[in-house]
Scaffold this active site. Structure first.
Site, PDB file in Angstrom:
ATOM      1  N   LYS A 104       0.934  -1.266  -0.237  1.00 32.59           N
ATOM      2  CA  LYS A 104      -0.064   0.136  -0.220  1.00 32.59           C
ATOM      3  C   LYS A 104       0.830   1.254   0.041  1.00 32.59           C
ATOM      4  O   LYS A 104       0.544   2.005  -0.858  1.00 32.59           O
ATOM      5  CB  LYS A 104      -1.064  -0.024   1.376  1.00 32.59           C
ATOM      6  CG  LYS A 104      -1.895  -1.114   1.459  1.00 32.59           C
ATOM      7  CD  LYS A 104      -2.829  -1.116   2.626  1.00 32.59           C
ATOM      8  CE  LYS A 104      -1.724  -0.975   3.878  1.00 32.59           C
ATOM      9  NZ  LYS A 104      -1.263  -2.546   4.219  1.00 32.59           N
ATOM     10  N   ARG A 110      -9.244   1.370   8.652  1.00 31.31           N
ATOM     11  CA  ARG A 110      -8.855  -0.044   8.898  1.00 31.31           C
ATOM     12  C   ARG A 110     -10.021  -1.200   9.828  1.00 31.31           C
ATOM     13  O   ARG A 110      -9.907  -1.985   9.965  1.00 31.31           O
ATOM     14  CB  ARG A 110      -7.924  -0.159   9.516  1.00 31.31           C
ATOM     15  CG  ARG A 110      -6.172  -0.400   9.136  1.00 31.31           C
ATOM     16  CD  ARG A 110      -5.391  -0.536   9.928  1.00 31.31           C
ATOM     17  NE  ARG A 110      -4.100  -1.279   9.693  1.00 31.31           N
ATOM     18  CZ  ARG A 110      -3.178  -0.507   9.337  1.00 31.31           C
ATOM     19  NH1 ARG A 110      -3.040   0.926   9.124  1.00 31.31           N
ATOM     20  NH2 ARG A 110      -1.915  -1.383   8.699  1.00 31.31           N
ATOM     21  N   ARG A 141      -0.883  -9.220  13.294  1.00 28.15           N
ATOM     22  CA  ARG A 141      -1.328  -8.336  12.184  1.00 28.15           C
ATOM     23  C   ARG A 141      -2.217  -8.930  11.232  1.00 28.15           C
ATOM     24  O   ARG A 141      -3.273  -8.216  10.734  1.00 28.15           O
ATOM     25  CB  ARG A 141      -0.081  -7.446  11.869  1.00 28.15           C
ATOM     26  CG  ARG A 141       0.334  -6.403  13.065  1.00 28.15           C
ATOM     27  CD  ARG A 141       1.627  -6.044  12.501  1.00 28.15           C
ATOM     28  NE  ARG A 141       1.739  -4.971  11.410  1.00 28.15           N
ATOM     29  CZ  ARG A 141       2.592  -4.471  10.725  1.00 28.15           C
ATOM     30  NH1 ARG A 141       3.676  -5.205  10.917  1.00 28.15           N
ATOM     31  NH2 ARG A 141       2.414  -3.638   9.700  1.00 28.15           N
ATOM     32  N   ARG A 200      11.333  -2.728  11.509  1.00 26.53           N
ATOM     33  CA  ARG A 200      10.161  -2.122  12.465  1.00 26.53           C
ATOM     34  C   ARG A 200      10.238  -3.424  13.427  1.00 26.53           C
ATOM     35  O   ARG A 200       9.949  -4.356  13.108  1.00 26.53           O
ATOM     36  CB  ARG A 200       9.068  -1.790  11.760  1.00 26.53           C
ATOM     37  CG  ARG A 200       8.799  -0.530  11.186  1.00 26.53           C
ATOM     38  CD  ARG A 200       7.854  -0.116  10.290  1.00 26.53           C
ATOM     39  NE  ARG A 200       6.535  -0.853  10.385  1.00 26.53           N
ATOM     40  CZ  ARG A 200       5.422  -0.647   9.803  1.00 26.53           C
ATOM     41  NH1 ARG A 200       5.425   0.030   8.537  1.00 26.53           N
ATOM     42  NH2 ARG A 200       4.412  -1.058  10.291  1.00 26.53           N
ATOM     43  N   ARG A 241      11.347  -6.001   4.801  1.00 26.28           N
ATOM     44  CA  ARG A 241      11.293  -4.479   4.820  1.00 26.28           C
ATOM     45  C   ARG A 241      12.142  -3.980   5.748  1.00 26.28           C
ATOM     46  O   ARG A 241      12.345  -4.438   6.904  1.00 26.28           O
ATOM     47  CB  ARG A 241       9.630  -4.294   5.209  1.00 26.28           C
ATOM     48  CG  ARG A 241       9.429  -2.804   5.307  1.00 26.28           C
ATOM     49  CD  ARG A 241       8.018  -2.445   5.171  1.00 26.28           C
ATOM     50  NE  ARG A 241       7.182  -2.786   6.244  1.00 26.28           N
ATOM     51  CZ  ARG A 241       5.845  -2.763   6.183  1.00 26.28           C
ATOM     52  NH1 ARG A 241       5.204  -2.064   5.448  1.00 26.28           N
ATOM     53  NH2 ARG A 241       5.218  -3.179   7.296  1.00 26.28           N
TER      54      ARG A 241
HETATM   55  P1  ADP Z   1       1.487  -1.625   7.074  1.00 23.25           P
HETATM   56  O1  ADP Z   1       2.174  -0.615   6.406  1.00 23.25           O
HETATM   57  O2  ADP Z   1       2.354  -2.745   7.628  1.00 23.25           O
HETATM   58  O3  ADP Z   1       0.247  -1.824   6.808  1.00 23.25           O
HETATM   59  P2  ADP Z   1       0.929   0.700   9.221  1.00 23.25           P
HETATM   60  O4  ADP Z   1       2.340   1.423   8.867  1.00 23.25           O
HETATM   61  O5  ADP Z   1      -0.144   1.228   8.336  1.00 23.25           O
HETATM   62  O6  ADP Z   1       1.358  -0.815   8.752  1.00 23.25           O
HETATM   63  O7  ADP Z   1       0.476   0.535  10.685  1.00 23.25           O
HETATM   64  C1  ADP Z   1       1.204  -0.031  11.672  1.00 23.25           C
HETATM   65  C2  ADP Z   1       0.364   0.098  12.788  1.00 23.25           C
HETATM   66  O8  ADP Z   1      -0.240   1.502  13.369  1.00 23.25           O
HETATM   67  C3  ADP Z   1      -0.682  -1.058  12.734  1.00 23.25           C
HETATM   68  O9  ADP Z   1      -0.382  -2.314  13.273  1.00 23.25           O
HETATM   69  C4  ADP Z   1      -1.667  -0.259  13.875  1.00 23.25           C
HETATM   70  O10 ADP Z   1      -1.489  -0.522  15.377  1.00 23.25           O
HETATM   71  C5  ADP Z   1      -1.363   1.249  13.819  1.00 23.25           C
HETATM   72  N1  ADP Z   1      -2.243   2.036  12.926  1.00 23.25           N
HETATM   73  C6  ADP Z   1      -2.039   2.534  11.544  1.00 23.25           C
HETATM   74  N2  ADP Z   1      -3.157   2.782  10.998  1.00 23.25           N
HETATM   75  C7  ADP Z   1      -3.949   2.733  11.790  1.00 23.25           C
HETATM   76  C8  ADP Z   1      -5.614   2.854  11.896  1.00 23.25           C
HETATM   77  N3  ADP Z   1      -6.181   3.351  10.753  1.00 23.25           N
HETATM   78  N4  ADP Z   1      -6.475   2.295  12.797  1.00 23.25           N
HETATM   79  C9  ADP Z   1      -5.888   1.713  13.856  1.00 23.25           C
HETATM   80  N5  ADP Z   1      -4.431   1.505  14.006  1.00 23.25           N
HETATM   81  C10 ADP Z   1      -3.656   2.084  12.985  1.00 23.25           C
HETATM   82  P1  ADP Z   2       2.307  -1.762   3.292  1.00 23.22           P
HETATM   83  O1  ADP Z   2       2.103  -0.192   3.111  1.00 23.22           O
HETATM   84  O2  ADP Z   2       0.932  -2.403   2.765  1.00 23.22           O
HETATM   85  O3  ADP Z   2       2.684  -2.450   4.697  1.00 23.22           O
HETATM   86  P2  ADP Z   2       4.664  -1.345   1.763  1.00 23.22           P
HETATM   87  O4  ADP Z   2       4.711  -0.586   0.815  1.00 23.22           O
HETATM   88  O5  ADP Z   2       5.480  -0.876   2.903  1.00 23.22           O
HETATM   89  O6  ADP Z   2       3.443  -2.402   2.258  1.00 23.22           O
HETATM   90  O7  ADP Z   2       5.656  -3.021   1.227  1.00 23.22           O
HETATM   91  C1  ADP Z   2       6.108  -3.908   2.013  1.00 23.22           C
HETATM   92  C2  ADP Z   2       7.319  -4.376   1.683  1.00 23.22           C
HETATM   93  O8  ADP Z   2       7.172  -5.225   0.461  1.00 23.22           O
HETATM   94  C3  ADP Z   2       8.473  -3.372   1.586  1.00 23.22           C
HETATM   95  O9  ADP Z   2       9.643  -3.689   1.911  1.00 23.22           O
HETATM   96  C4  ADP Z   2       8.486  -2.998  -0.022  1.00 23.22           C
HETATM   97  O10 ADP Z   2       9.572  -2.461  -0.272  1.00 23.22           O
HETATM   98  C5  ADP Z   2       7.941  -4.546  -0.556  1.00 23.22           C
HETATM   99  N1  ADP Z   2       7.056  -4.405  -1.750  1.00 23.22           N
HETATM  100  C6  ADP Z   2       6.150  -3.789  -1.945  1.00 23.22           C
HETATM  101  N2  ADP Z   2       5.577  -3.930  -3.039  1.00 23.22           N
HETATM  102  C7  ADP Z   2       6.091  -4.941  -3.796  1.00 23.22           C
HETATM  103  C8  ADP Z   2       6.165  -5.814  -4.837  1.00 23.22           C
HETATM  104  N3  ADP Z   2       5.115  -5.583  -5.603  1.00 23.22           N
HETATM  105  N4  ADP Z   2       6.882  -6.734  -5.030  1.00 23.22           N
HETATM  106  C9  ADP Z   2       7.806  -7.276  -4.144  1.00 23.22           C
HETATM  107  N5  ADP Z   2       8.030  -6.506  -2.815  1.00 23.22           N
HETATM  108  C10 ADP Z   2       7.248  -5.407  -2.695  1.00 23.22           C
END
Ligand code: ADP
Ligand code: ADP
Ligand code: ZN
Length: 214
Positions: free
Chosen positions: A13, A88, A171, A160, A127
């Protein structure tokens, strides 16, 4: 253009949202980045959020929704934004819709980046995040130019705390229970777009651009 990114943790995302923001000149708003910046700066909000984040749980709706609704009232959001990691939960989505309705507005697209659970753990363990500017890398799929150093700002990259496999499992459970139902919510509004997130980063983006337009 008001866009929401949906998908499991690690689906890509953030990676796609950054490119969308750049191409369409709209801000990328990540609630996770906002929480991490607050943790880094030792704010009260950061202390509260950390308790949940470290356990792989969601930060309570009220806290998150207030923060987001405030953010989208900023002047830079006038022409739209791409929300990454919000909503979410169904209550968060309803609050966003209500806040937008008050401004006679609505979400245009909800883009679901579809990646099966099997791929997620591998994505997350590779990541690396920059806690200074929010950039993300992958040791294999999207490596930084210099080892462990952010291309954008030169800070040291980290794995992280919540990207360790135990927390990722939790998660994913939370995702399936609380976030996945949003797909039906936006499908019912006819604004859900599905993209195959297992493809290369560039191909996923090309599929998104095909929908949003050049
Ligand atoms: P990822 O990129 O892996 O999807 P995020 O960076 O978006 O993770 O979120 C990391 C953590 O921050 C989540 O596991 C949650 O604890 C918190 N968080 C982020 N966005 C929200 C939301 N919209 N509602 C509740 N918790 C959130
Ligand atoms: P999210 O915001 O949904 O948690 P990220 O954008 O941070 O996800 O991506 C999660 C991990 O996967 C990062 O290390 C990123 O560089 C890698 N990644 C993202 N998109 C792809 C893809 N299409 N193929 C392989 N690796 C990816
Ligand atoms: Zn950086």
């Amino acid at each position: 253009m008001k866009i929401i990114m949906l998908g499991a943790p690690g689906a890509g995302k953030g990676t796609q949202a950054k490119q969308i923001a750049e191409k369409y000149h709209i801000p990328h708003i990540s609630t996770g980045d906002i929480f991490r910046a607050n943790i880094k700066n030792g704010t009260q909000l950061g202390k509260e959020a950390k308790k949940y984040m470290d356990q792989g749980m969601l930060v309570p709706d009220e806290l998150t929704t207030n923060l987001l609704v405030d953010r989208i009232k900023n002047a830079d959001c006038e022409n739209g934004y791409v929300l990454d990691g919000f909503p979410r939960t169904i209550p968060q989505a309803e609050c966003l819709d209500q806040a937008l309705a008050k401004m006679d507005d609505a979400v245009d697209y909800a883009i679901n980046v579809d990646v099966p659970d099997e791929n997620i753990i591998r994505r997350m363990s590779g990541r690396r995040a920059c806690l200074s500017c929010g950039a993300t890398y992958h040791i294999q799929y999207h490596p930084p130019k210099a080892d462990n150093t952010c291309d954008v700002c030169g800070s040291q990259l980290v794995l992280r705390d919540d990207d360790k496999p135990e927390t990722v499992k939790k998660r994913l459970e939370v995702y399936h229970g609380q976030t996945q139902p949003l797909m039906d919510y936006y499908a019912a509004k006819n604004i859900l777009i599905q993209v195959d997130g297992t493809q290369d980063i560039e191909k996923v983006f090309a599929d998104i651009v095909q929908v949003l337009g050049e």
